[in-house]
Design a protein around this motif. Structure first.
Motif, PDB file in Angstrom:
ATOM      1  N   ILE A 254       0.815  -1.309  -0.059  1.00 31.66           N
ATOM      2  CA  ILE A 254      -0.111  -0.134  -0.043  1.00 31.66           C
ATOM      3  C   ILE A 254       0.814   1.152   0.087  1.00 31.66           C
ATOM      4  O   ILE A 254       1.961   1.257   0.773  1.00 31.66           O
ATOM      5  CB  ILE A 254      -0.807   0.039   1.082  1.00 31.66           C
TER       6      ILE A 254
ATOM      7  N   LYS B  66       4.079   4.243  -5.515  1.00 25.89           N
ATOM      8  CA  LYS B  66       3.622   2.995  -6.187  1.00 25.89           C
ATOM      9  C   LYS B  66       4.307   2.547  -7.308  1.00 25.89           C
ATOM     10  O   LYS B  66       4.772   1.731  -7.575  1.00 25.89           O
ATOM     11  CB  LYS B  66       1.927   3.105  -6.432  1.00 25.89           C
TER      12      LYS B  66
ATOM     13  N   ARG C  58       2.472  -5.719  -6.789  1.00 24.35           N
ATOM     14  CA  ARG C  58       1.329  -5.103  -7.013  1.00 24.35           C
ATOM     15  C   ARG C  58       0.754  -4.075  -5.781  1.00 24.35           C
ATOM     16  O   ARG C  58       0.835  -4.570  -4.416  1.00 24.35           O
ATOM     17  CB  ARG C  58       0.058  -6.194  -6.805  1.00 24.35           C
TER      18      ARG C  58
ATOM     19  N   GLU D 281      -1.420  -1.323  -3.792  1.00 22.04           N
ATOM     20  CA  GLU D 281      -2.667  -0.315  -3.833  1.00 22.04           C
ATOM     21  C   GLU D 281      -2.541   1.048  -3.336  1.00 22.04           C
ATOM     22  O   GLU D 281      -1.386   1.223  -2.573  1.00 22.04           O
ATOM     23  CB  GLU D 281      -3.459  -1.177  -2.664  1.00 22.04           C
TER      24      GLU D 281
ATOM     25  N   GLN E 286      -3.917   4.380  -1.333  1.00 24.21           N
ATOM     26  CA  GLN E 286      -4.921   4.906  -0.523  1.00 24.21           C
ATOM     27  C   GLN E 286      -5.026   6.684  -0.353  1.00 24.21           C
ATOM     28  O   GLN E 286      -3.456   6.933   0.167  1.00 24.21           O
ATOM     29  CB  GLN E 286      -4.935   4.178   1.008  1.00 24.21           C
TER      30      GLN E 286
ATOM     31  N   THR F 217      -9.524   4.283  -2.045  1.00 21.40           N
ATOM     32  CA  THR F 217      -8.723   3.516  -2.467  1.00 21.40           C
ATOM     33  C   THR F 217      -8.778   3.082  -3.799  1.00 21.40           C
ATOM     34  O   THR F 217      -9.908   2.830  -4.518  1.00 21.40           O
ATOM     35  CB  THR F 217      -8.842   2.037  -1.639  1.00 21.40           C
ATOM     36  N   GLU F 218      -7.514   2.710  -4.468  1.00 23.21           N
ATOM     37  CA  GLU F 218      -7.427   2.472  -5.865  1.00 23.21           C
ATOM     38  C   GLU F 218      -6.808   1.223  -6.017  1.00 23.21           C
ATOM     39  O   GLU F 218      -5.646   1.024  -5.447  1.00 23.21           O
ATOM     40  CB  GLU F 218      -6.876   3.453  -6.864  1.00 23.21           C
ATOM     41  N   ASP F 219      -6.827   0.621  -7.082  1.00 22.20           N
ATOM     42  CA  ASP F 219      -6.027  -0.898  -7.306  1.00 22.20           C
ATOM     43  C   ASP F 219      -6.002  -1.604  -6.003  1.00 22.20           C
ATOM     44  O   ASP F 219      -4.915  -2.171  -5.680  1.00 22.20           O
ATOM     45  CB  ASP F 219      -4.762  -0.460  -8.044  1.00 22.20           C
ATOM     46  N   GLU F 220      -7.324  -1.926  -5.280  1.00 18.95           N
ATOM     47  CA  GLU F 220      -7.353  -2.571  -4.186  1.00 18.95           C
ATOM     48  C   GLU F 220      -6.822  -4.056  -4.339  1.00 18.95           C
ATOM     49  O   GLU F 220      -7.289  -4.734  -5.291  1.00 18.95           O
ATOM     50  CB  GLU F 220      -8.797  -2.770  -3.633  1.00 18.95           C
ATOM     51  N   LEU F 221      -5.983  -4.499  -3.585  1.00 17.24           N
ATOM     52  CA  LEU F 221      -5.401  -6.014  -3.457  1.00 17.24           C
ATOM     53  C   LEU F 221      -6.652  -6.960  -3.276  1.00 17.24           C
ATOM     54  O   LEU F 221      -7.433  -6.844  -2.398  1.00 17.24           O
ATOM     55  CB  LEU F 221      -4.461  -5.965  -2.578  1.00 17.24           C
TER      56      LEU F 221
END
Length: 104
Positions: A6, A20, A35, A37, A39, A44-48
């Motif tokens: 994150i 990121k 990968r 994510e 916040q 939240t984007e690209d949530e795991l």
């Protein structure tokens, strides 16, 4: 090594996305997958996914603020670090994690 994580900064804009990008790019350059994510102010984007978390060797939390959902990483090796450290030396961070945590 499979890395998930994150990224979150105080404003939730620039450093979040830079961290990121730097982590994902450094991981790829070193032969790993990452990968991350985000916040921030827009949520939240690209949530795991639970599957990604389960398959991960390590979790990197690059954050300058309190993040939500840390309980998802229970039982995982977790590294918490400020976004500035990730931005300055992402390859060094990943190499150190590989040496000290994953191979330990």
């Amino acid at each position: 090594m499979k890395i998930v994580g994150i990224a979150a900064c105080t404003s939730g804009i620039a450093h979040t996305y830079i961290a990121k990008q730097k982590l994902e790019k450094a991981a790829k350059a070193l032969g790993h997958t990452a990968r991350i994510e985000t916040q921030g102010t827009i949520g939240t984007e690209d949530e795991l996914t639970p599957e990604e978390i389960k398959a991960a060797d390590v979790v990197i939390i690059a954050a300058d603020i309190k993040i939500s959902g840390k309980d998802r990483f229970d039982g995982k090796k977790v590294v918490e670090i400020p976004t500035s450290m990730v931005i300055k030396a992402p390859k060094g961070l990943i190499n150190k994690i590989e040496e000290e945590i994953v191979k330990a």
